[in-house]
Scaffold this motif. Structure first.
Motif, PDB file in Angstrom:
ATOM      1  N   GLY A  34       7.442 -10.680  -6.263  1.00  0.00           N
ATOM      2  CA  GLY A  34       7.725  -9.771  -5.158  1.00  0.00           C
ATOM      3  C   GLY A  34       6.443  -9.437  -4.434  1.00  0.00           C
ATOM      4  N   ILE A  35       6.416  -8.309  -3.745  1.00  0.00           N
ATOM      5  CA  ILE A  35       5.241  -7.942  -2.958  1.00  0.00           C
ATOM      6  C   ILE A  35       4.690  -6.588  -3.382  1.00  0.00           C
ATOM      7  CG2 ILE A  35       6.011  -9.253  -0.947  1.00  0.00           C
ATOM      8  CD1 ILE A  35       6.666  -6.492   0.379  1.00  0.00           C
ATOM      9  N   ARG A  36       3.411  -6.415  -3.112  1.00  0.00           N
ATOM     10  CA  ARG A  36       2.802  -5.086  -3.119  1.00  0.00           C
ATOM     11  C   ARG A  36       2.567  -4.708  -1.665  1.00  0.00           C
ATOM     12  NH1 ARG A  36      -2.899  -3.450  -6.055  1.00  0.00           N
ATOM     13  NH2 ARG A  36      -3.723  -5.093  -4.689  1.00  0.00           N
ATOM     14  N   LEU A  37       3.221  -3.658  -1.227  1.00  0.00           N
ATOM     15  CA  LEU A  37       3.055  -3.189   0.141  1.00  0.00           C
ATOM     16  C   LEU A  37       1.920  -2.178   0.224  1.00  0.00           C
ATOM     17  CD1 LEU A  37       5.614  -0.395   0.759  1.00  0.00           C
ATOM     18  CD2 LEU A  37       5.958  -1.932  -1.169  1.00  0.00           C
ATOM     19  N   LYS A  38       1.571  -1.791   1.416  1.00  0.00           N
ATOM     20  CA  LYS A  38       0.565  -0.747   1.578  1.00  0.00           C
ATOM     21  C   LYS A  38       1.158   0.594   1.166  1.00  0.00           C
ATOM     22  CE  LYS A  38      -2.215  -3.029   5.149  1.00  0.00           C
ATOM     23  NZ  LYS A  38      -1.662  -4.388   4.939  1.00  0.00           N
ATOM     24  N   CYS A  39       0.285   1.550   0.894  1.00  0.00           N
ATOM     25  CA  CYS A  39       0.719   2.820   0.309  1.00  0.00           C
ATOM     26  C   CYS A  39       1.359   3.737   1.354  1.00  0.00           C
ATOM     27  CB  CYS A  39      -0.460   3.511  -0.363  1.00  0.00           C
ATOM     28  SG  CYS A  39      -1.684   4.201   0.781  1.00  0.00           S
ATOM     29  N   MET A  40       1.787   4.913   0.895  1.00  0.00           N
ATOM     30  CA  MET A  40       2.503   5.851   1.755  1.00  0.00           C
ATOM     31  C   MET A  40       1.591   6.890   2.409  1.00  0.00           C
ATOM     32  SD  MET A  40       5.692   5.163   2.047  1.00  0.00           S
ATOM     33  CE  MET A  40       6.587   3.753   1.397  1.00  0.00           C
ATOM     34  N   GLU A  41       0.283   6.661   2.403  1.00  0.00           N
ATOM     35  CA  GLU A  41      -0.607   7.580   3.103  1.00  0.00           C
ATOM     36  C   GLU A  41      -0.530   7.320   4.608  1.00  0.00           C
ATOM     37  OE1 GLU A  41      -4.502   7.636   1.437  1.00  0.00           O
ATOM     38  OE2 GLU A  41      -3.783   8.351  -0.514  1.00  0.00           O
ATOM     39  N   ALA A  42      -0.861   8.342   5.387  1.00  0.00           N
ATOM     40  CA  ALA A  42      -0.572   8.330   6.818  1.00  0.00           C
ATOM     41  C   ALA A  42      -1.163   7.141   7.559  1.00  0.00           C
ATOM     42  CB  ALA A  42      -1.087   9.634   7.443  1.00  0.00           C
ATOM     43  N   ALA A  43      -2.371   6.734   7.197  1.00  0.00           N
ATOM     44  CA  ALA A  43      -3.063   5.700   7.970  1.00  0.00           C
ATOM     45  C   ALA A  43      -2.372   4.346   7.917  1.00  0.00           C
ATOM     46  CB  ALA A  43      -4.503   5.564   7.465  1.00  0.00           C
ATOM     47  N   VAL A  44      -1.680   4.059   6.830  1.00  0.00           N
ATOM     48  CA  VAL A  44      -1.076   2.719   6.676  1.00  0.00           C
ATOM     49  C   VAL A  44       0.422   2.790   6.377  1.00  0.00           C
ATOM     50  CG1 VAL A  44      -3.229   1.615   5.941  1.00  0.00           C
ATOM     51  CG2 VAL A  44      -1.728   2.681   4.222  1.00  0.00           C
ATOM     52  N   ARG A  45       1.006   3.974   6.423  1.00  0.00           N
ATOM     53  CA  ARG A  45       2.406   4.149   6.017  1.00  0.00           C
ATOM     54  C   ARG A  45       3.364   3.296   6.840  1.00  0.00           C
ATOM     55  NH1 ARG A  45       3.271   9.559   7.248  1.00  0.00           N
ATOM     56  NH2 ARG A  45       2.131  10.029   5.323  1.00  0.00           N
ATOM     57  N   ASP A  46       3.244   3.393   8.152  1.00  0.00           N
ATOM     58  CA  ASP A  46       4.177   2.644   9.005  1.00  0.00           C
ATOM     59  C   ASP A  46       4.063   1.148   8.766  1.00  0.00           C
ATOM     60  OD1 ASP A  46       5.097   4.989  10.054  1.00  0.00           O
ATOM     61  OD2 ASP A  46       4.043   4.796  11.990  1.00  0.00           O
ATOM     62  N   ARG A  47       2.825   0.678   8.575  1.00  0.00           N
ATOM     63  CA  ARG A  47       2.627  -0.750   8.345  1.00  0.00           C
ATOM     64  C   ARG A  47       3.249  -1.169   7.013  1.00  0.00           C
ATOM     65  NH1 ARG A  47       2.802  -5.232  10.801  1.00  0.00           N
ATOM     66  NH2 ARG A  47       4.287  -5.562   9.126  1.00  0.00           N
ATOM     67  N   GLY A  48       3.082  -0.363   5.983  1.00  0.00           N
ATOM     68  CA  GLY A  48       3.671  -0.690   4.694  1.00  0.00           C
ATOM     69  C   GLY A  48       5.182  -0.722   4.743  1.00  0.00           C
ATOM     70  N   ILE A  49       5.780   0.248   5.417  1.00  0.00           N
ATOM     71  CA  ILE A  49       7.245   0.287   5.531  1.00  0.00           C
ATOM     72  C   ILE A  49       7.744  -0.926   6.316  1.00  0.00           C
ATOM     73  CG2 ILE A  49       9.181   1.570   6.511  1.00  0.00           C
ATOM     74  CD1 ILE A  49       7.611   4.147   5.896  1.00  0.00           C
ATOM     75  N   ARG A  50       7.034  -1.291   7.376  1.00  0.00           N
ATOM     76  CA  ARG A  50       7.476  -2.439   8.169  1.00  0.00           C
ATOM     77  C   ARG A  50       7.382  -3.734   7.352  1.00  0.00           C
ATOM     78  NH1 ARG A  50       8.792  -3.959  13.242  1.00  0.00           N
ATOM     79  NH2 ARG A  50       8.187  -6.064  13.893  1.00  0.00           N
TER      80      ARG A  50
END
Length: 447
Positions: A160-176
């Motif tokens: 599977g994948i490791r996405l970026k974390c849920m902190e503000a700077a990268v949250r939207d990118r991780g969710i996308r």
């Protein structure tokens, strides 16, 4: 009614409590019973991989697993071409060295990687949105194609994948990235059975709860069964161990996942740096690491959430002496983790595969005869030199099953040594709550 007069349905012995007292106790504890079932269901009874391999999202390809196996075999042939040489490096002797060397080579040919994470976090970095979108879509297509192929030498049982974390700077990118990857899998035929998602750098339970809601929303949108998507939580910050209120945050994170947490993975270097450990001493055996993992272990006990140790950044590259030193270090760290009930860890280089499997195989082969004898005696209700209890029978059978799952042990030798079928071993290893007070029944009618 006089004291000692039979009460209720049991007329053979004297009792004092009327039926109403027992009913009241049951009513008073009904909520606790339900809470125990929800929070502490026990181990899921499925296979746990012995390691996780991390590969950056732009590096992962259709041949990644096979290329890792081939590179590991080449390194083994170059620096430890036979059992005696390999055993000398790792301190294995005689028949154990021969058995381990043979099984390691076979594993690298048959199933070189057990769990693979396509990394869109630290191993990938920050890229333009269009580039990461394309990489996530490509990863989904490759995973779907690999699962359709089904060759264990090319696709691991878990990935599977490791996405970026849920902190503000990268949250939207991780969710996308999560959305693009899961949507791509659905478009290619559905989610694979061995799908694993990893949420890194968690600091607050609310971040875990947000990840759980995202999984729920995807399931609803795609008509998937509730709870189909789970995820691992990476423990990489001091706040994930001890919160500002002095409580163990990791326990609250498991609860916040709403039953979706499948694992807790210790992040050696982020956590060490967070605690101020200097780079030369950042290792899975540092006291700061041991403290964090002890808290993780207690928080996860009984919940069905599994544990994974971190990695070493000392790579087996260069000349023979340097490779051997790195192998000895890695082998010792894996053995140390296994003894502390961390049955999984991270591997960051193909050269770590020979010593990962060597350490795991030696751990199970060294102890399987004694474990099998104890479990066989327990199953026969024999009184021997060790008086084992149901909880110990659970641990003994779990130990043997893990050895079988990874290839350290064979079905025939375990059945011969225990007199128990695999189904019976599974019954001992993962009984339902309340069943630890009695021997687990055979689930297949076998011994």
């Amino acid at each position: 009614m006089t004291q000692g007069e039979p009460v209720g349905t049991d007329a053979a012995v004297g009792t004092t409590f009327p039926d109403a007292v027992r009913a009241q106790a049951g009513a008073a504890l009904a909520a606790v019973d339900a809470e125990l079932e929800r929070r502490y269901p026990g181990d899921p009874g499925t296979r746990q991989p012995v390691h996780t391999v991390y590969v950056p999202g732009d590096v992962f390809g259709a041949d990644t697993v096979r290329s890792w196996g081939d590179a590991a075999l080449a390194l083994l042939d170059q620096h430890a071409p036979d059992a005696d040489a390999f055993g000398a490096v790792l301190g294995l002797e005689g028949g154990l060295a021969a058995a381990v060397h043979e099984r390691v080579r076979a594993k690298l040919l048959r199933e070189p990687v057990e769990d693979l994470r396509i990394d869109f976090e630290d191993g990938y970095g920050n890229r333009p949105d269009a580039e990461e979108d394309a990489a996530a879509a490509r990863a989904a297509a490759l995973v779907a194609a690999a699962c359709d192929d089904g060759d264990p030498s090319r696709v691991p049982p878990y990935l599977g994948i490791r996405l970026k974390c849920m902190e503000a700077a990268v949250r939207d990118r991780g969710i996308r990235t999560l959305d693009v990857f899961l949507t791509g899998l659905m478009a290619a035929g559905g989610l694979p059975g061995g799908l694993v998602l990893t949420l890194p750098k968690v600091t607050y339970p609310e971040q875990v709860a947000t990840m759980a809601r995202l999984c729920e929303q995807f399931e609803l949108a795609r008509g998937l069964p509730p709870g189909r998507i789970g995820f691992e939580i990476q423990i990489e910050t001091s706040q994930s161990i001890l919160g500002p209120d002095g409580r163990a945050t990791v326990a609250r994170m498991i609860d916040a996942a709403g039953g979706r947490a499948t694992g807790l993975h210790y992040g050696t270097f982020d956590y060490s740096a967070c605690c101020g450990v200097s780079p030369a001493h950042q290792s899975p055996d540092h006291p700061a690491a041991d403290h964090a993992k002890a808290v993780m272990q207690v928080a996860a006990a009984g919940t069905g959430v599994r544990l994974s140790d971190g990695s070493t950044n000392v790579l087996p590259v260069g000349g023979r002496a340097q490779v051997h030193d790195a192998w000895r270090l890695h082998h010792a760290l894996v053995r140390r983790s296994l003894a502390r009930a961390y049955h999984q860890g991270w591997d960051m280089h193909p050269g770590h595969l020979p010593t990962r499997y060597a350490a795991v195989y030696a751990f199970y082969r060294e102890g399987y005869a004694a474990a099998a004898a104890r479990l066989a005696a327990y199953a026969r209700q024999d009184a021997g030199a060790v008086l084992d209890e149901p909880a110990t029978a659970k641990a003994l059978s779990g130990y043997l099953l893990r050895g079988l799952d990874c290839g350290a042990l064979d079905d025939a030798e375990v059945v011969s040594a225990t007199g128990l079928s695999r189904a019976r071993l599974e019954g001992y290893a993962a009984p339902r709550r309340g069943a630890l007070t009695a021997a687990a029944p055979a689930r297949d009618g076998a011994p």
